[in-house]
Design a protein around this motif. Structure first.
Motif, PDB file in Angstrom:
ATOM      1  N   UNK C 356       0.643  -1.218   0.023  1.00 42.35           N
ATOM      2  CA  UNK C 356       0.210  -0.131  -0.123  1.00 42.35           C
ATOM      3  C   UNK C 356       0.931   1.343  -0.064  1.00 42.35           C
ATOM      4  N   UNK C 357       2.260   1.218   0.942  1.00 42.37           N
ATOM      5  CA  UNK C 357       2.891   2.053   0.413  1.00 42.37           C
ATOM      6  C   UNK C 357       3.402   2.538  -0.714  1.00 42.37           C
ATOM      7  N   UNK C 358       4.034   1.374  -2.195  1.00 41.04           N
ATOM      8  CA  UNK C 358       3.744   1.928  -3.167  1.00 41.04           C
ATOM      9  C   UNK C 358       5.260   0.843  -2.801  1.00 41.04           C
ATOM     10  N   UNK C 359       5.053   0.450  -3.015  1.00 45.84           N
ATOM     11  CA  UNK C 359       6.588  -0.824  -2.765  1.00 45.84           C
ATOM     12  C   UNK C 359       6.737  -2.187  -3.016  1.00 45.84           C
ATOM     13  N   UNK C 360       6.979  -2.871  -4.535  1.00 44.73           N
ATOM     14  CA  UNK C 360       6.439  -3.825  -5.158  1.00 44.73           C
ATOM     15  C   UNK C 360       6.820  -4.740  -4.532  1.00 44.73           C
ATOM     16  N   UNK C 361       6.602  -6.357  -5.038  1.00 48.52           N
ATOM     17  CA  UNK C 361       7.294  -6.987  -4.343  1.00 48.52           C
ATOM     18  C   UNK C 361       8.147  -6.799  -5.564  1.00 48.52           C
ATOM     19  N   UNK C 362       8.488  -6.929  -6.132  1.00 48.76           N
ATOM     20  CA  UNK C 362       9.665  -6.563  -6.987  1.00 48.76           C
ATOM     21  C   UNK C 362      11.676  -5.855  -6.063  1.00 48.76           C
ATOM     22  N   UNK C 363      11.062  -5.305  -5.207  1.00 48.80           N
ATOM     23  CA  UNK C 363      12.160  -4.424  -4.705  1.00 48.80           C
ATOM     24  C   UNK C 363      12.153  -5.576  -3.483  1.00 48.80           C
ATOM     25  N   UNK C 364      10.584  -6.042  -2.496  1.00 47.44           N
ATOM     26  CA  UNK C 364      11.028  -6.498  -1.197  1.00 47.44           C
ATOM     27  C   UNK C 364      12.429  -7.439  -2.052  1.00 47.44           C
ATOM     28  N   UNK C 365      11.729  -8.083  -2.661  1.00 47.03           N
ATOM     29  CA  UNK C 365      12.808  -9.790  -2.964  1.00 47.03           C
ATOM     30  C   UNK C 365      14.048  -9.228  -3.354  1.00 47.03           C
ATOM     31  N   UNK C 392       4.780 -13.021  -4.761  1.00 42.80           N
ATOM     32  CA  UNK C 392       4.092 -12.126  -5.242  1.00 42.80           C
ATOM     33  C   UNK C 392       2.799 -12.699  -5.910  1.00 42.80           C
ATOM     34  N   UNK C 393       2.417 -13.457  -4.955  1.00 40.84           N
ATOM     35  CA  UNK C 393       1.111 -13.822  -5.243  1.00 40.84           C
ATOM     36  C   UNK C 393       0.524 -12.922  -3.957  1.00 40.84           C
ATOM     37  N   UNK C 394       0.789 -12.616  -2.871  1.00 38.25           N
ATOM     38  CA  UNK C 394       0.275 -11.127  -2.779  1.00 38.25           C
ATOM     39  C   UNK C 394       0.185 -10.176  -3.246  1.00 38.25           C
ATOM     40  N   UNK C 395       0.895  -9.577  -3.705  1.00 38.17           N
ATOM     41  CA  UNK C 395       0.961  -8.919  -4.793  1.00 38.17           C
ATOM     42  C   UNK C 395      -0.237  -8.741  -5.688  1.00 38.17           C
ATOM     43  N   UNK C 396      -0.621  -9.639  -6.631  1.00 41.03           N
ATOM     44  CA  UNK C 396      -0.977 -10.156  -7.676  1.00 41.03           C
ATOM     45  C   UNK C 396      -2.915  -9.785  -6.903  1.00 41.03           C
TER      46      UNK C 396
END
Lengths: 291, 74, 468, 431
Positions: C356-365, C392-396
Motif C-alpha cells: 500500500x505504500x507503493x513498494x513492489x514485490x520485486x523491490x522487496x525480493x 508475488x501472489x500477495x501482490x497479485x
C-alpha cells in the motif's frame, strides 16, 4: 550468472632472459628493443585495468635463473615501505602508477643482478616456474573470492627457446591450468637470431583453449596485444580471434631430443626413446630382450 | 454526433465488477454521485477518474473482509 | 540469479541516458579530462570497450564493414548496439561507411593510459603526515553520514538537517510536504513526509541510491544553481578514480567544484577534518562511484549480507542498525529484537502494508536477495522459492483491478466512421477496448490526440467530399 | 563391536567357504576409523553439532571452525612420495554388486544410488589421472554376472551404461565367482606390460556361486590380477581372503564420505611388485592432427570427420586418441597424454611444517636467517604469531610449510594446491 560481474584476473609472464633479448636486439631483420616492448606491454596492462574497476593483475618475470613477481609486490617489500617518496603525480591514475612503478623498478633490479651473468644460465628462461607462481597466485585469488566467480587467464610473452628439462613441470602446469579452466595465451617473438619454434607453448595454448600468436611485426606489438589478448575469456565467444589449427603433438625422445613419429615408451616411467635399448636410462628398469 | 469523454477504463473479473457496481449503487442510495460512467461489458467499466483512489481503497477493504485467515503465530 | 547486476545495469543505463541527453559540445569539453574518458569507458558494454581499445591507436577512419567482421555472425546485433551507443556518447562518429574516433577522446584516453598530459584529473595527492585519517574512519564517516540522510528521509527525529539534503530529497521527489502545510522559510524543521518513491528508494543498494541522488543533483545544478555542468561531471568522474585513504589537495579544484564538494559533504562522499581544511579525503562511496559496474562486486567486509529467510517465512537479520531494522519493518512483522539480531515473520499483512505504500514485490525480493547472508547466498535460488512466489501472489491479489486512463468514444452515427477510426487507432496500439455492436471505443490517453486530429481530418475530407 | 548390530555374515555357497566371517576384532575397527574421524553411520548417535564448537574468549567461533578445517586439510597431505615403479598402463574391471543387499538405505539416499553416483565420479577421475589406461564395467545380480562394457578408454561409454535405468535395479543374489571369472577371462589377453586389476564394490554378505571360489582365487593369482574390494556392509571373510591372496586391498565403508575416500584410493596407479615386473618398451605412435575439407571417413568408426589424426605407421585416419590403430594395431597416443601421468612417477616431496621457535633474544634474532614474510608461491603474508587470543586463527594463517629441497616456505593453501593439483614445487622448478 552474468559475466559482467566476474572478476577478471590476468597473469602476465614476461620472458626476461637477458641473453635472448641481447640476441634479439642485434637481429639483422627484426631487431627487438626490450624497453620498447615493455613500454607497449605496460600500456596493454593499463588497458586491461581500465576495462573494469575490479580487474586483477599479476606480472611475473621469467628470468634466466629465477622467477620474480613484478606485480603485485610481496608484502613488506622495501619498495612498498618507501611508499611516500615518489608521490603520485596528479595526471596519472593511481592503479596505473603503482603497476608501472613496481614493474620498472623490479625489472631494473633483475637486470642489475650480477648473478645471472654466468654462462651456464645462458638462454634459459624459467617459464615453467613462472607458470607455477602464476597458478598459485590465481588459486589464491580464487579462494579469496569464493562467492564471486573469477575468470583467470595467463599471457606468456616468450622469446627464449624451450628448456627440455622443464618439460614435465611445464606440462604439470598446463594441466593444472586446464583444471581451473584458465586459458594460457602465448605471444611469441621469433626472428633469425631468437625465438625459433617452440613445442611446449603451442601445446599449452591448445590444451587450455588459449590463443597462440607469432608476432610478425614486433613494432606493432601493442596493436596485436589490444586486438588479440585484451578480450576477456567471456568475450571469446563473441569476437573472432586468431587460432592455430595444426598443433604438433609429437613428442621428443628423451635420449636425443629428436621429434619422433613412432617411438618406444618405457612401460614403467613413460620415457620416450627413438630406438630399442636394454635398460631404461630414466628409471633403470631392465627390459627383457625382444623376442 | 460522436461523443468523447475522458475517464478511466477499469478491467476486472466479473466478481469484482459486482462489488464495484454494488458500491456504486450504495453511493447513489446515499445521495451521492455515481462514479460508473458506463457499463461496457462483463469485465469492463468506464469510471470517473476522481474516484479511482477511493474505489481502490474501498475494494481492498471489502476483499480483505472476505479473506479467510488463520491467526498468525504471535 | 543476479539481481544486483540488474540493478547495476539500471544505474549504468540511467547515467548513460543522462549523458546522452547532453549536447555534443559538452562531450568535447568532458573528454578533455582523461579521468572522465576512463570513467565513460567503464560505463560501456563489453563489446564497446573492446571496439574502443581496438580503434584507440588507429588514426584513419575504419570501414564499418571491417568492424562488423570482428564479431561472430550471431553476435552482430550486440555489436550494432554497442556501436550506436558509442556514437550516442560521441566517442565514435559515423562518416557514411566509416567509423572515426573522437580525436579529443582518443588523445585523452591515451593520456590516461600512459599517464601523460598536463592535467590534474586524477587528483593532486597530499601527504598526510599526521596519519590521523585511516580507512576505518572514512568508512565510519561515510556510513554515518549516509545513514543520517536516510534517517532524515524516513523522518527520524534528529537535529542535523542540512539544507542541501533537504533540498535534494525534495527535488528528487523522495519526500514531500504534507498537503496542509506549505514550504515556509521560517520553519525549516517542518516535518516532511516520505513519498512512495522514497520507500522504494530505501530498498535500493547504497551505490544505486548514491547515483540516483547524484543524477538529481546534476539536474538541480544545471537548472537552479547555475553551475557549469561540465565541471560538475568531471569532478564526479574524477572522484571515482581517487584512492581510498589518500588525502587530496583542494587547490586544483575550481570554485564550482568546491561548491559541489560542499554540497555533497553531507552525503558522506567526502571527509574533511575541518571546514577550512586544504585537503579532502574521498570515502569508499566516492571511490566506488565509477567502479565499472557501479556496484562493485567486492563489497567491504561490513556491508556483507545479514538476512536469513527460511521456507517457513521466518526472517532473521543480524543487525543492530536502527535504520536497517526500520527498513525491514516496512515489510516484515518483527517479533523479537536481540543484541545483534532481530527476528520476524514475513506475513501477508506486513507485505500488504508495504504494497500500500507503493513498494513492489520485486523491490522487496531484490532487497532481501541483495542483503542475504553469505550462507544463504550459497543456495540457488538465494531466497526460498515458496517465499518469493508467495510475495508475488500477495501482490497479485491486490491488483484485481487494471486501470488505465482513457477516452471513451461513443454514439457513432455511422458504422463506417467507427471502423475507420478503429482501423486507424489499432496499429498505433491506442485501442484499449471496443465494441462494434454498441459502436463504442476506448482509446489510450496518449492515442487520444492522434485520434482527435484524425477525426478532424476525416471530417474535413468528408465535408469536402460532400461539398463537391 | 561393529558386527554386533548386524546379522552374522554368512557365505551361503559351497563347503570350503561356508563359515561365518569372524567378527572384526577391536584393533581392526579402530583402524577403520576413517581420517574423517567419524564412525559407522549406523552407530552414530544423534549428533548435536553445536556442542562440538566451543567459543573462544571473545565468544567467537572463527577459531574453532578454522581449526576443524585445518584438521580436515592436514590429512590430505602426507601422501607417500617415495619414487616407486607404478603400473601407469592399467586395465581395470569395475565390478558392481547389484543384489538385493544394494537396496538397503543405510547410505543416503540408498546404497545403490550412492554407489552408482560415486562410480560415475570414479570413472571420470580414473581417466583423468590414468589417461593411458582402460576400464570395463561388470555387474552382478540374480546370481549372474553381466559385462556392460568391454575394456575401453572412453569414459562416456562407461558413464552411459551406469546411468541406464535397467542397470540400476538391484535384485537377487550376487555371484562373486561369476563376476571374477568373467573379469579374469576378459583380462587374460591384456599385454603383459599393463597391470590387470579388478575393483569390486560389494554390498552383500553372501555370494551365490556355481563352483569353489578358492579355485578362482588361484586362477586370479596365476593371471597376476589384483583384486581390491570395497565392502558396503560388514567385513566378509571370502573377500578378505581374495584380496590378501591377490595383493589387493579390502576396506569396508563407514559412511558416504568414507565410501568416496576408499573408492578414490584406487585411482592413483598401484605400485608394481618387483616379482611381477613385466616392464617393456612399448612401441607407440604420435599422430599429428589433420583437418579434412571435405570431410573424410575415419578408419575406426567409419564416420565422416573434419578433424582427425593420421597414424604415423600406416597413414590411416583416426577420429580420437588414445586408441590402437585399427589398421596396423600401433598404440596411438599424444605427448600430453603421456605427460598427464608423469606426476604419479615424480611426485612432489611432502613439505615440512615449520614451527617458529620462541622469539629469540634480539642479539640472536639478527644473526639467524629470517623466516620469509610471505608464501613463496602466492605472496600471501604469514601472520606474525602474536597474542594468544584466538590462537587457532593465527595458527592457521601463520602455518608455514617448507620444501625440503628448495627451502622455500609456502602457506598451507599452496601446500595443498601444489600436492593435489600442480604436482610441481614452484620453488624447485625455479632452480
Amino acid at each position: 550468472m552474468s559475466c559482467a560481474e566476474d572478476i577478471n584476473l590476468l597473469a602476465v609472464v614476461v620472458d626476461t632472459n637477458p641473453a635472448a633479448w641481447a640476441a634479439a636486439a642485434s637481429d639483422p631483420d627484426r631487431p627487438l628493443d626490450f624497453v620498447k616492448i615493455i613500454e607497449q606491454l605496460l600500456i596493454f596492462i593499463n588497458a586491461h585495468l581500465s576495462l573494469k574497476f575490479d580487474n586483477e593483475l599479476a606480472i611475473i618475470a621469467s628470468h634466466a635463473d629465477q622467477s620474480q613477481f613484478l606485480y603485485p609486490l610481496p608484502p613488506a617489500d622495501p619498495l612498498d615501505a618507501a611508499d611516500d617518496e615518489p608521490s603520485k603525480p596528479a595526471n596519472v591514475y593511481k592503479q596505473f602508477f603503482d603497476v608501472d612503478r613496481a614493474v620498472v623498478s623490479k625489472l631494473k633490479e633483475l637486470v642489475d643482478d650480477k648473478r645471472t651473468k654466468s654462462a651456464e644460465h645462458e638462454n634459459r628462461s624459467m617459464v615453467a616456474g613462472s607458470l607455477a607462481l602464476a597458478l598459485s597466485y590465481i588459486n589464491r585469488i580464487k579462494r579469496a573470492n569464493e562467492n564471486n566467480s573469477v575468470q583467470s587467464r595467463i599471457l606468456i610473452l616468450s622469446i627464449s627457446p624451450d628448456l627440455p628439462s622443464q618439460y614435465i613441470p611445464t606440462m604439470n602446469c598446463i594441466f593444472a591450468a586446464q583444471k581451473v579452466s584458465t586459458r594460457i595465451d602465448v605471444c611469441r617473438f621469433s626472428g633469425r637470431k631468437y625465438g625459433g619454434e617452440s613445442v611446449f607453448l603451442p601445446q599449452a595454448s591448445h590444451i587450455t583453449a588459449g590463443i597462440y600468436l607469432d608476432i610478425p611485426e614486433p613494432s606493432n606489438l601493442l596493436q596485436y596485444l589490444l586486438y588479440t589478448f585484451l578480450p576477456e575469456p567471456s568475450m571469446r565467444k563473441t569476437l573472432l580471434l586468431p587460432h592455430k589449427d595444426q598443433v604438433d603433438f609429437r613428442a621428443a625422445c628423451f635420449c636425443h631430443k629428436n621429434v619422433v613419429d613412432v617411438g618406444y615408451v618405457c612401460s614403467v616411467c613413460l620415457s620416450i626413446f627413438c630406438s630399442l635399448s636394454k635398460k631404461c636410462p630414466t628409471c633403470q628398469t631392465v627390459f627383457p630382450a625382444p623376442k | 454526433m460522436v461523443k468523447a469523454r475522458k475517464g478511466t477504463l477499469l478491467e476486472c473479473d466479473p466478481a469484482v465488477k459486482q462489488i464495484v457496481q454494488d458500491l456504486d449503487n450504495k453511493k447513489s442510495e446515499a445521495g451521492e454521485k455515481r462514479f460508473i460512467l458506463e457499463d461496457l461489458d462483463e469485465t469492463h467499466l468506464f469510471i470517473d477518474p476522481c474516484e479511482v483512489e477511493w474505489l481502490q481503497k474501498r475494494l481492498d477493504e471489502i476483499l480483505e473482509e472476505n479473506t479467510y485467515r488463520f491467526d498468525d503465530v504471535a | 540469479m543476479s539481481s544486483s547486476a540488474e540493478v547495476a545495469k539500471g544505474v549504468t543505463n540511467s547515467i548513460q541516458e543522462y549523458l546522452q541527453s547532453l549536447p555534443r559540445q559538452t562531450f568535447d569539453q568532458l573528454y578533455a579530462q582523461p579521468a572522465t574518458c576512463l570513467a565513460t569507458l567503464r560505463l560501456l558494454p563489453p563489446i564497446a570497450k573492446q571496439v574502443v581499445m581496438r580503434l584507440l591507436y588507429t588514426q584513419k577512419p575504419v570501414a564499418k564493414a571491417d568492424v562488423e567482421v570482428w564479431c561472430f555472425p550471431d553476435h552482430r546485433g550486440d555489436l550494432q548496439d554497442s556501436l550506436s551507443k558509442l556514437s550516442r556518447l560521441h566517442i565514435c562518429t559515423d562518416y557514411e561507411e566509416h567509423l572515426q574516433m573522437n580525436r579529443i577522446f582518443q588523445e585523452n584516453f591515451h593520456n590516461a593510459l600512459v599517464g601523460g598530459g598536463d592535467h590534474v584529473s586524477f587528483g593532486q595527492p597530499m601527504n598526510d603526515n599526521k596519519g590521523e585519517v585511516d580507512i576505518a574512519l572514512l568508512d565510519r564517516h561515510a556510513a554515518e553520514s549516509w545513514e543520517t540522510v536516510l534517517h532524515q528521509l524516513v523522518g527520524t527525529p534528529g537535529d542535523r538537517r542540512p539544507k542541501a539534503v533537504t533540498k535534494l530529497l525534495l527535488a528528487s521527489g523522495l519526500q514531500e510536504f504534507p498537503d496542509d502545510g506549505g514550504y515556509s522559510e521560517t520553519n525549516e524543521h517542518q516535518k516532511m513526509n516520505i513519498t512512495s518513491k522514497g520507500f522504494q528508494f530505501l530498498l535500493l543498494d547504497v551505490n544505486v541510491q548514491v547515483w540516483s541522488l547524484l543524477l538529481q543533483y546534476l539536474g538541480l545544478a544545471e537548472r537552479q544553481l547555475n553551475m557549469d555542468i561540465v565541471q560538475v561531471l568531471n569532478f564526479l568522474f574524477q572522484i571515482g578514480s581517487l584512492e581510498l585513504g589518500q588525502a587530496y589537495s583542494v587547490e586544483p579544484l575550481t570554485d564550482t567544484q568546491r561548491r559541489v564538494m560542499e554540497d555533497l559533504k553531507y552525503f558522506g562522499i567526502f571527509y574533511q577534518r575541518t571546514k577550512k581544511s586544504r585537503k579532502f579525503y574521498p570515502t569508499r562511496m566516492a571511490t566506488s562511484l565509477t567502479s565499472g559496474s557501479m556496484v562493485s562486486s567486492r563489497k567491504p567486509e561490513d556491508s556483507q549480507g545479514y538476512i536469513i529467510v527460511e521456507t517457513n517465512f521466518r526472517m532473521y537479520a543480524y543487525t543492530d542498525s536502527p535504520l536497517q531494522i526500520a527498513i525491514l519493518s516496512l515489510f516484515v512483522s518483527l517479533q523479537a529484537r536481540f543484541q545483534n539480531m532481530v527476528t520476524g515473520l514475513i506475513t501477508r499483512d506486513a507485505i500488504r502494508e508495504a504494497l500500500t505504500k507503493g513498494i513492489t514485490s520485486d523491490q522487496i525480493i531484490t532487497y532481501l536477495t541483495a542483503h542475504a547472508h553469505p550462507e544463504l547466498k550459497k543456495q540457488s535460488p538465494i531466497l526460498p522459492q515458496t517465499v518469493i512466489d508467495q510475495i508475488r501472489l500477495w501482490e497479485m491479489e491486490r491488483n484485481r483491478l487494471r486501470l488505465s486512463g482513457a477516452w471513451l468514444y461513443s454514439d457513432f452515427t455511422d458504422l463506417n466512421e467507427f471502423t475507420q477510426i478503429v482501423n486507424y487507432a489499432e496499429p498505433l496500439g491506442a485501442v484499449l477496448w471496443k465494441n462494434e455492436k454498441r459502436r463504442t471505443l476506448a482509446v489510450t490517453e496518449e492515442g487520444h490526440e492522434n485520434v482527435k486530429s484524425f477525426r478532424k481530418r476525416a471530417a474535413a475530407a468528408r465535408a469536402g467530399g460532400a461539398g463537391r | 563391536m561393529a558386527t554386533a548390530s548386524k546379522p552374522a555374515a554368512k557365505v551361503a555357497t559351497n563347503g570350503a567357504t561356508k563359515k561365518a566371517a569372524p567378527p572384526i576384532d577391536d584393533e581392526d575397527s579402530h583402524g577403520l576409523m576413517g581420517a574423517s574421524g567419524q564412525g559407522y553411520s549406523w552407530e552414530e548417535e544423534y549428533k548435536r553439532s553445536w556442542d562440538v564448537l566451543q567459543e573462544d574468549e571473545q565468544g567467537s567461533l572463527v577459531g574453532a571452525v578454522n581449526s576443524i578445517q585445518m584438521q580436515m586439510k592436514r590429512r590430505r597431505l602426507n601422501k607417500d612420495t617415495k619414487v616407486v615403479q607404478r603400473g601407469i598402463i592399467r586395465h581395470l574391471y569395475l565390478v558392481i554388486d547389484l543384489s538385493r543387499a544394494m537396496a538397503e538405505l543405510d547410505l543416503k539416499p540408498s546404497r545403490v544410488e550412492c554407489t552408482l553416483a560415486l562410480a560415475e565420479q570414479f570413472v571420470a577421475e580414473y581417466f583423468d589421472q590414468n589417461p593411458l589406461s582402460q576400464l570395463g564395467v561388470i555387474i552382478t545380480r540374480d546370481a549372474l554376472a553381466e559385462k556392460l562394457t568391454e575394456l575401453s578408454g572412453n569414459p562416456t561409454d562407461h558413464v552411459d551404461v551406469i546411468r541406464k535405468k535397467a542397470n540400476r535395479e538391484p535384485r537377487g543374489e550376487p555371484s562373486l565367482q561369476n563376476a571374477l571369472d568373467l573379469a579374469r577371462t576378459s583380462l587374460a589377453h591384456v599385454p603383459a606390460h599393463a597391470s590387470r586389476e579388478i575393483l569390486v564394490l560389494y554390498a552383500s554378505l553372501t555370494t551365490c556361486d556355481p563352483d569353489n571360489i578358492i579355485d578362482t582365487i588361484d586362477a586370479l593369482r596365476r593371471n597376476e590380477i589384483r583384486v581390491s574390494v570395497v565392502g558396503l556392509s560388514a567385513e566378509v571373510q571370502v573377500c578378505k581372503t581374495i584380496c590378501k591372496e591377490t595383493k589387493g586391498t579390502y576396506r569396508v565403508v563407514m559412511n558416504e564420505g568414507h565410501f568416496k575416500e576408499l573408492l578414490f584410493e584406487n585411482i592413483p596407479p598401484p605400485p608394481i611388485a618387483m616379482a611381477q615386473n613385466m616392464s617393456n618398451l612399448i612401441k607407440m605412435g604420435f599422430p599429428i592432427t589433420r583437418n579434412f575439407d571435405p570431410p573424410t571417413l575415419c578408419a575406426c568408426h567409419h564416420k565422416p570427420i573434419r578433424k582427425g589424426y593420421a597414424c604415423p605407421g600406416c597413414s590411416s585416419t583416426i577420429c580420437d586418441i588414445p586408441t590402437d590403430c585399427p589398421v596396423c594395431a600401433l598404440t596411438l597416443v599424444s605427448s600430453p597424454l603421456l605427460a598427464r601421468s608423469y606426476h604419479h612417477l615424480f611426485p612432489v616431496d611432502n613439505y615440512k611444517e615449520v614451527i617458529p621457535g620462541p622469539p629469540l633474544p634480539d642479539v640472536l634474532a639478527t644473526t639467524a636467517t629470517p623466516l620469509a614474510g610471505h608464501c613463496f608461491a602466492c605472496l600471501q603474508a604469514f601472520a606474525p604469531k602474536a597474542g594468544a587470543s584466538n590462537a587457532a586463527l593465527v595458527g592457521l594463517r601463520s602455518a608455514r610449510y617448507e620444501c625440503g629441497r628448495c627451502m622455500n616456505s609456502f602457506c598451507w593453501d599452496c601446500d595443498v594446491y601444489v600436492h593435489e593439483v600442480l604436482h610441481s614445487c614452484p620453488g624447485c622448478v625455479n632452480r
